[in-house]
Structures are given as structure tokens and as C-alpha cells.
Motif scaffolding. Structure first.
Motif, PDB file in Angstrom:
ATOM      1  N   PHE A  33       0.809  -1.213   0.000  1.00 17.81           N
ATOM      2  CA  PHE A  33       0.000   0.000   0.000  1.00 17.81           C
ATOM      3  C   PHE A  33       0.846   1.267   0.000  1.00 17.81           C
ATOM      4  N   PRO A  34       0.334   2.391  -0.541  1.00 21.77           N
ATOM      5  CA  PRO A  34      -0.949   2.495  -1.239  1.00 21.77           C
ATOM      6  C   PRO A  34      -0.854   1.865  -2.636  1.00 21.77           C
ATOM      7  N   LEU A  35      -1.996   1.376  -3.121  1.00 22.04           N
ATOM      8  CA  LEU A  35      -1.991   0.737  -4.428  1.00 22.04           C
ATOM      9  C   LEU A  35      -3.223   1.116  -5.239  1.00 22.04           C
ATOM     10  N   ILE A  36      -3.091   0.900  -6.536  1.00 17.39           N
ATOM     11  CA  ILE A  36      -4.251   0.993  -7.427  1.00 17.39           C
ATOM     12  C   ILE A  36      -4.515  -0.408  -7.939  1.00 17.39           C
ATOM     13  N   ALA A  37      -5.789  -0.825  -7.938  1.00 17.48           N
ATOM     14  CA  ALA A  37      -6.165  -2.114  -8.516  1.00 17.48           C
ATOM     15  C   ALA A  37      -6.994  -1.861  -9.770  1.00 17.48           C
ATOM     16  N   LEU A  38      -6.566  -2.472 -10.849  1.00 22.85           N
ATOM     17  CA  LEU A  38      -7.341  -2.431 -12.095  1.00 22.85           C
ATOM     18  C   LEU A  38      -8.095  -3.760 -12.159  1.00 22.85           C
ATOM     19  N   ILE A  39      -9.413  -3.672 -12.059  1.00 22.69           N
ATOM     20  CA  ILE A  39     -10.225  -4.887 -12.022  1.00 22.69           C
ATOM     21  C   ILE A  39     -10.925  -5.074 -13.353  1.00 22.69           C
ATOM     22  N   VAL A  40     -10.577  -6.152 -14.020  1.00 30.35           N
ATOM     23  CA  VAL A  40     -11.085  -6.379 -15.372  1.00 30.35           C
ATOM     24  C   VAL A  40     -11.612  -7.800 -15.481  1.00 30.35           C
ATOM     25  N   SER A  41     -12.940  -7.947 -15.441  1.00 29.06           N
ATOM     26  CA  SER A  41     -13.507  -9.299 -15.508  1.00 29.06           C
ATOM     27  C   SER A  41     -14.698  -9.309 -16.453  1.00 29.06           C
ATOM     28  N   GLY A  42     -15.434 -10.409 -16.436  1.00 29.75           N
ATOM     29  CA  GLY A  42     -16.603 -10.536 -17.301  1.00 29.75           C
ATOM     30  C   GLY A  42     -17.745  -9.629 -16.854  1.00 29.75           C
ATOM     31  N   GLY A  43     -17.750  -9.263 -15.573  1.00 29.98           N
ATOM     32  CA  GLY A  43     -18.843  -8.445 -15.056  1.00 29.98           C
ATOM     33  C   GLY A  43     -18.387  -7.073 -14.569  1.00 29.98           C
ATOM     34  N   HIS A  44     -17.076  -6.845 -14.465  1.00 30.58           N
ATOM     35  CA  HIS A  44     -16.579  -5.609 -13.854  1.00 30.58           C
ATOM     36  C   HIS A  44     -15.412  -4.991 -14.595  1.00 30.58           C
ATOM     37  N   THR A  45     -15.387  -3.657 -14.586  1.00 28.17           N
ATOM     38  CA  THR A  45     -14.208  -2.913 -15.027  1.00 28.17           C
ATOM     39  C   THR A  45     -14.117  -1.734 -14.077  1.00 28.17           C
ATOM     40  N   GLU A  46     -13.143  -1.783 -13.177  1.00 27.99           N
ATOM     41  CA  GLU A  46     -13.060  -0.746 -12.149  1.00 27.99           C
ATOM     42  C   GLU A  46     -11.617  -0.390 -11.858  1.00 27.99           C
ATOM     43  N   LEU A  47     -11.420   0.890 -11.491  1.00 25.79           N
ATOM     44  CA  LEU A  47     -10.135   1.310 -10.938  1.00 25.79           C
ATOM     45  C   LEU A  47     -10.389   1.617  -9.464  1.00 25.79           C
ATOM     46  N   VAL A  62       1.135   5.834  -5.988  1.00 24.86           N
ATOM     47  CA  VAL A  62       1.115   4.487  -5.392  1.00 24.86           C
ATOM     48  C   VAL A  62       2.437   3.739  -5.582  1.00 24.86           C
ATOM     49  N   LYS A  63       2.597   2.687  -4.742  1.00 26.81           N
ATOM     50  CA  LYS A  63       3.779   1.826  -4.844  1.00 26.81           C
ATOM     51  C   LYS A  63       3.543   0.700  -5.837  1.00 26.81           C
ATOM     52  N   GLN A  64       2.261   0.289  -5.923  1.00 27.05           N
ATOM     53  CA  GLN A  64       1.976  -0.936  -6.672  1.00 27.05           C
ATOM     54  C   GLN A  64       0.715  -0.779  -7.514  1.00 27.05           C
ATOM     55  N   GLU A 118       3.513  -4.082 -18.221  1.00 31.33           N
ATOM     56  CA  GLU A 118       4.906  -4.302 -17.802  1.00 31.33           C
ATOM     57  C   GLU A 118       5.784  -3.145 -18.276  1.00 31.33           C
ATOM     58  N   ALA A 119       5.610  -2.756 -19.544  1.00 31.60           N
ATOM     59  CA  ALA A 119       6.431  -1.675 -20.097  1.00 31.60           C
ATOM     60  C   ALA A 119       6.120  -0.357 -19.388  1.00 31.60           C
ATOM     61  N   ALA A 120       4.830  -0.046 -19.205  1.00 30.25           N
ATOM     62  CA  ALA A 120       4.443   1.251 -18.628  1.00 30.25           C
ATOM     63  C   ALA A 120       4.879   1.378 -17.174  1.00 30.25           C
ATOM     64  N   THR A 121       4.712   0.316 -16.379  1.00 33.57           N
ATOM     65  CA  THR A 121       5.078   0.405 -14.957  1.00 33.57           C
ATOM     66  C   THR A 121       6.597   0.431 -14.787  1.00 33.57           C
ATOM     67  N   ALA A 122       7.315  -0.312 -15.651  1.00 33.81           N
ATOM     68  CA  ALA A 122       8.790  -0.318 -15.556  1.00 33.81           C
ATOM     69  C   ALA A 122       9.310   1.099 -15.789  1.00 33.81           C
ATOM     70  N   GLU A 123       8.703   1.783 -16.755  1.00 36.93           N
ATOM     71  CA  GLU A 123       9.146   3.140 -17.083  1.00 36.93           C
ATOM     72  C   GLU A 123       8.935   4.093 -15.906  1.00 36.93           C
ATOM     73  N   LYS A 124       7.835   3.888 -15.150  1.00 36.48           N
ATOM     74  CA  LYS A 124       7.506   4.802 -14.046  1.00 36.48           C
ATOM     75  C   LYS A 124       8.025   4.312 -12.691  1.00 36.48           C
TER      76      LYS A 124
END
Ligand code: KG4
Ligand code: ZN
Length: 340
Positions: free
Chosen positions: A131-145, A264-266, A284-290
Motif C-alpha cells: 500500500f498504497p496501491l491501485i487495482a485495475l479490475i477487469v472481468s466478465g462483469g466488472h471494469t473498475e479502478l 502508489v507503490k503498486q 509491464e512496459a508502462a510500470t517499468a518506465e515509471k
């Protein structure tokens, strides 16, 4: 030595019947998953009634299997956890009732778990949440940050205004003749094609973390109609690549903007679409850069499973939240419910 906390977890919110035993919220002692995909494939999607019936037929055997594999008995389990929602109500009820019966008969606490909290906590079974973190949730029923300052402090900062990303994958797949579930099939095809169709990127208002995928889905369908009318061939792998590039660019763009804005850290990615190879590579590319740590569960922990429910249940258990014998399944449920 401290006693280990063992949680028996049940997941029946959609088309997987799954039971798991989790130790201390981090170690998987067993994770039995029975997928019903073959039963639903001929209908082109999950049929709720069929799903409920399969859960009823299989849940008892799955509980026995998970306990045996974990070399555990109910006497040794500290709590029984279950997905309370969101999901298909008839399917949820099978798990909720089985969990209530087990908890009551063995005099164990009952832990209600939000399905998406489970997807987020799948990462606790691998690298662990930081923490603190951002979760990107991507499923059949959900798309949330979701922003999380600490355990269980889910704060939804963006969500889809129409279709979930997995739903868009499944619909587009169907239009180009791929079997259900379409996500994995499009992902495989996308690796072989080129981005020739130039589908839109839907960013919404500049400061918004919300998503919209129905326009993209319509753009794909319109393109297919146009080509058919002109008698021109459809190149399925190019449709897959063009569609996937549009989805991935928007998901990655918004997730990275949120990571920077919240410092965020993660960045963790959760849900069935987290197995998508194009999305993984771009993140992977975007987070490595930041210099931000990226955590994505291995594919079998990305799709629905009870181990992730057990991992989330551990924190809910520690927080003292309990269900009682009136616990009911909830087809929709607020993930911010656990916040202080
Ligand atoms: O999280 P999940 O197993 O079930 C829900 O809670 O919705 O997600 C299922 C969704 C389906 O829409 C499926 O097509 C999609 O995840 N999916 C994928 C991939 N693997 C599964 N989508 C894109 N690429 C994949 N590799
Ligand atoms: Zn799910």
C-alpha cells in the motif's frame, strides 16, 4: 509458535464451483476448481439456471476434495468463507447455503466476501499487496479502478459506464465466430494479426477514470457489417488485434494516470481479463518506465477460484466481520462496504 489460521472458502458466483483451504491468508493448501464452461459453451454464454444446478450437484464433493487435499478436517478449520456477491443470484445462493450449513454444523464463524475483493486479494497469494496501491479490475462483469490506502480500504475511483471489458471481449468474439468465452481466443488471435481497422479509443472526459466499451463494440460490429455489404473479406486476426489494441491502450492509459495521481507503490491487476497477454505486456512496459511495481496473479488465480476468496476472507476475519444465519446472496454489492 502462533497457531496458523485456516479458512475454508467457497466460490459459486458464476460458472466455476470452487473450494479452497487457505492458511494465514497467504498459503494455498488446496484450491479445487470445477469449471462449467463446456456446459455453457453451446449456449454462447453462462445460463444462470444451468449454473445453479451444476453448483448444487458438485458443491459437496468439492468441499470434501478441498479438505482432503489440504489434509484438513472441519475440526481444524477456523472459519468458513463464502462469496456473498456480486454474481448470479441462484449460483451465489448455493455457496451461501452450503457455507451456512457448514458453519452452523461445525460451530465456526461465517465470513461473507465480496467477489471483487477476492480478485484483488488473489495477489496476496503471490507477491503480496503493497500500500498504497491501485487495482485495475477487469472481468466478465466488472471494469473498475480502485484505490486502496490499506487492507480492505477499497475506494472506487472509476468504473465502466456500460459494458464490462470481458463482456466486450466475449461479444466481439462471438461476432467473429469464436467460441465462448471469447477473451482467451481473441487474445491468441491478436498475437497473429495487425492493427488495420483503426477502432476508436474511448477516453471520456479528460479527468475521468471511468470506462466505456459499448461504443467500441458497436464500431467493431459496424465494421463487420460494412465489410459484408461490400463483399470484402473479414480478417479475424486483424479484428482481434485492432480491438485488443484499443482496449489495452485505454486500460493502461487510465491505470497509469491513476497510479501517478495517487502516488502508489503498486499496480495490481485482477479478474479474468488480467490473463490477457497484450494487457500484461503493455502494463509491464508502462510500470517499468515509471518505477511502479506491477502485480498480476498467475492465470489460474485470475479466473474465478475460491483461493482468492479465502485470501480476502482472512483480512475480513481479522477485522471481526461475521455473517450470521440470515446471510443472503447479493447479486449486486458495494465493494466499499469494508471501509472504516
Ligand atoms: O473474472 P472472471 O473469471 O469471471 C467474472 O467474474 O466475470 O472473468 C471472465 C472473463 C470472460 O469475459 C473472459 O472472456 C475473460 O474474462 N478472459 C479474457 C482472457 N481470459 C479470460 N479476456 C481477455 N483475454 C484473456 N486472456
Ligand atoms: Zn470473477
Amino acid at each position: 509458535m502462533n497457531k496458523q489460521t485456516k479458512i475454508l472458502a467457497l466460490e459459486t458466483s458464476c460458472d466455476e464451483t470452487s473450494v479452497s483451504v487457505i492458511e494465514n491468508g497467504q498459503t494455498i493448501l488446496s484450491n479445487s476448481v470445477l469449471s462449467q464452461i463446456e456446459s455453457h459453451q453451446r449456449f454462447g454464454g453462462v445460463v444462470p439456471e444451468v449454473a445453479s444446478r451444476h453448483h448444487v450437484e458438485n458443491i459437496t464433493v468439492m468441499i470434501e476434495e478441498a479438505l482432503q487435499e489440504a489434509h484438513t478436517t472441519m475440526a481444524d478449520v477456523d472459519a468458513v468463507a463464502v462469496t456473498q456477491g456480486p454474481g448470479l443470484i441462484g449460483a451465489l445462493l448455493v455457496g451461501v447455503n452450503a457455507a451456512k450449513a457448514l458453519a452452523f454444523a461445525n460451530d465456526k464463524p461465517l465470513i461473507p466476501v465480496h467477489h471483487i475483493a477476492g480478485h484483488v486479494y488473489a495477489n496476496q497469494l503471490q507477491s503480496g499487496l503493497k500500500f498504497p496501491l491501485i487495482a485495475l479490475i477487469v472481468s466478465g462483469g466488472h471494469t473498475e479502478l480502485v484505490y486502496m490506502e490499506n487492507h480492505l480500504q477499497f475506494e472506487v475511483i472509476g468504473e465502466t459506464r456500460d459494458d464490462a471489458v470481458g463482456e466486450a471481449y466475449d461479444k466481439v468474439a462471438r461476432k467473429i465466430g469464436l467460441p465462448y468465452p471469447g477473451g482467451p481466443a481473441i487474445d491468441r488471435l491478436a498475437a497473429q494479426g495487425e492493427d488495420t481497422y483503426d477502432f476508436p479509443r474511448v477516453w471520456l472526459e479528460p479527468d475521468s477514470y471511468d470506462f466505456s466499451f459499448s461504443g467500441l463494440k458497436s464500431a467493431v460490429i459496424n465494421k463487420l457489417h460494412q465489410l459484408a455489404q461490400k463483399g470484402e473479406p473479414v480478417i479475424p486476426e486483424n479484428v482481434a488485434t485492432s480491438f485488443q489494441n484499443s482496449v489495452v491502450e485505454v486500460l493502461v492509459g487510465k491505470a497509469m494516470r491513476a497510479c501517478e495521481a495517487y502516488g502508489v507503490k503498486q499496480l495490481i491487476v485482477a479478474g479474468g481479463v488480467a490473463s490477457n497477454r497484450g494487457l500484461r505486456q503493455a502494463l509491464e512496459a508502462a510500470t517499468a518506465e515509471k518505477g511502479i511495481e506491477l502485480a498480476i496473479p498467475e492465470p489460474k488465480l485470475c479466473t474465478d477460484n475460491a483461493a482468492m476468496i479465502g485470501a480476502a476472507a482472512h483480512e475480513i476475519y481479522l477485522k471481526g466481520i461475521r455473517g450470521d444465519m440470515a446471510l443472503n446472496g447479493q447479486s449486486s454489492m458495494d465493494i466499499e462496504m469494508y471501509r472504516d
